[in-house]
Design a protein around this motif. Structure first.
Motif, PDB file in Angstrom:
ATOM      1  N   GLY A 164       0.825  -1.214   0.000  1.00  0.00           N
ATOM      2  CA  GLY A 164       0.000   0.000   0.000  1.00  0.00           C
ATOM      3  C   GLY A 164       0.850   1.250   0.000  1.00  0.00           C
ATOM      4  N   ARG A 165       0.190   2.377   0.195  1.00  0.00           N
ATOM      5  CA  ARG A 165       0.874   3.674   0.198  1.00  0.00           C
ATOM      6  C   ARG A 165       1.065   4.192   1.618  1.00  0.00           C
ATOM      7  NH1 ARG A 165       0.751   6.914  -4.184  1.00  0.00           N
ATOM      8  NH2 ARG A 165       2.056   8.244  -2.847  1.00  0.00           N
ATOM      9  N   GLU A 166       1.921   5.190   1.722  1.00  0.00           N
ATOM     10  CA  GLU A 166       2.229   5.782   3.021  1.00  0.00           C
ATOM     11  C   GLU A 166       1.064   6.631   3.529  1.00  0.00           C
ATOM     12  OE1 GLU A 166       2.940   9.276   0.370  1.00  0.00           O
ATOM     13  OE2 GLU A 166       2.898   7.087   0.194  1.00  0.00           O
ATOM     14  N   ARG A 210      -4.020   6.246  -1.008  1.00  0.00           N
ATOM     15  CA  ARG A 210      -4.350   5.444   0.170  1.00  0.00           C
ATOM     16  C   ARG A 210      -5.647   5.933   0.807  1.00  0.00           C
ATOM     17  NH1 ARG A 210      -0.435   3.843   5.291  1.00  0.00           N
ATOM     18  NH2 ARG A 210      -2.050   3.633   6.874  1.00  0.00           N
ATOM     19  N   TYR A 219      -0.709  -3.631   6.284  1.00  0.00           N
ATOM     20  CA  TYR A 219       0.269  -3.552   5.201  1.00  0.00           C
ATOM     21  C   TYR A 219       1.568  -4.275   5.533  1.00  0.00           C
ATOM     22  CZ  TYR A 219      -2.705   0.207   3.343  1.00  0.00           C
ATOM     23  OH  TYR A 219      -3.750   0.946   2.853  1.00  0.00           O
ATOM     24  N   GLU A 276       4.542  -0.093   3.082  1.00  0.00           N
ATOM     25  CA  GLU A 276       3.888   1.182   2.804  1.00  0.00           C
ATOM     26  C   GLU A 276       4.876   2.026   1.996  1.00  0.00           C
ATOM     27  OE1 GLU A 276       2.029   3.043   6.239  1.00  0.00           O
ATOM     28  OE2 GLU A 276       1.952   1.092   7.245  1.00  0.00           O
TER      29      GLU A 276
END
Length: 323
Positions: free
Chosen positions: A201-203, A209, A224, A227
């Motif tokens: 996933g993203r931060e 996100r 996650y 990230e």
């Protein structure tokens, strides 16, 4: 003698009759000629009126066309100066294409894009460190209360991506939520091979996100494994890990990974536009109320949100709002 008188009377009557007929014919001829003349005059007047109307219409059309052309030319007068944008990495392809087209039309202007993420871009415009912030999510109420203004540039689908070796073709929105919250941990539980699911996933602060978690109802609940700080990193990581799943802007997805459909609907420009693909979010330009943009920044803003930019946005994989 009587016979001669009778012949004279008969001759007189004949002459009278002929004279009367002659007068009648003459009257009829005169009336006919007058009618013909009137008809001709009416036809001529009608023709002249139509010709004059057409001439006036053409003149007005030319005047309108000339005014439109002049207005368009004024609108496209090249500007100079700089335009600084900052924010969403998901918007890189779209904003890059728009920036390139803008500088091509305005050779004396410079355009910069700093891909820091939606949250950072919003902060940057709020603090006056850039002209226009870029966000791949809608502004929150607290951000709007700070005087920030959002203008939706386009719509973007968030594609659910897996490794190309993965046999899974479709996932329900509920399956995706259960996968990311750790309730489903093996691909065999959703029709795939017996392999652990690796969550990418993203931060925190990423617009992608935020959009993904809002739509799937998984905010602050995702488990996650990694990230990552950019859309490109997510795509690269999923492409190199057979068990991985991730999410990325539709505009940025490459053929190095595989998109899975969601509830039977593939992520495409058409399904995002008609709303049938549910995992989607806005691409937003962020400005600050009360802060006037420079001439160059305003010119870019006006261009990017106009119909003239729709084809460029579409070619970059997003769905333009202005059409």
């Amino acid at each position: 003698m009587r016979k001669m008188i009778t012949m004279a009377v008969t001759a007189a009557l004949a002459i009278s009759t002929l004279t009367a007929c002659g007068k009648t014919d003459k009257k009829e001829t005169t009336a006919s000629t007058a009618a013909t003349t009137a008809s001709t005059a009416a036809t001529t007047a009608s023709t002249e009126a139509k010709t004059e109307a057409k001439t006036e219409a053409k003149t007005e059309a030319k005047d309108t066309s000339a005014a439109a052309a002049e207005s368009k030319a004024d609108a496209q007068t090249p500007v100079s100066g700089s335009v600084a944008t900052d924010g969403s990495t998901s918007m890189e392809k779209v904003i890059g294409a728009l920036g390139e087209a803008f500088t091509k039309a305005n050779p004396d202007a410079t355009f910069t894009y700093n891909p820091t993420g939606s949250g950072s871009g919003i902060t940057a415009v709020s603090e006056g460190r850039c002209d226009i912030g870029l966000s791949s999510r809608a502004l929150k109420d607290e951000e709007k209360s700070q005087g920030l203004v959002e203008t939706t540039l386009a719509l973007d689908g968030i594609a659910i991506i897996v490794n190309k070796e993965n046999t899974v073709e479709d996932l329900s929105l509920d399956d995706i939520a259960k996968i990311y919250t750790g309730e489903i941990t093996n691909w065999s539980e959703v029709g795939g091979e017996d392999a652990d699911i690796v969550l990418i996933g993203r931060e925190a602060g990423s617009g992608t996100r935020d959009g993904f978690e809002s739509i799937t109802g998984t905010s602050d609940s995702c488990k996650y494994r990694q990230e990552l700080t950019s859309t490109g990193d997510v795509i690269t990581t999923v492409s190199s890990n057979p068990g991985a799943i991730g999410y990325a802007s539709l505009a940025a997805v490459k053929d190095t990974v595989k998109k899975v459909s969601v509830d039977g609907v593939e992520a495409t420009e058409e399904t995002v536009k008609d709303g049938s693909y549910k995992v989607q979010r806005p691409f937003v330009l962020v400005t600050k109320d009360g802060t006037e943009l420079s001439e160059a920044a305003q010119a870019f803003f006006d261009y990017a949100t106009s119909k003239d930019a729709a084809d460029i946005i579409s070619a970059a994989g997003a769905v333009a709002v202005a059409e």
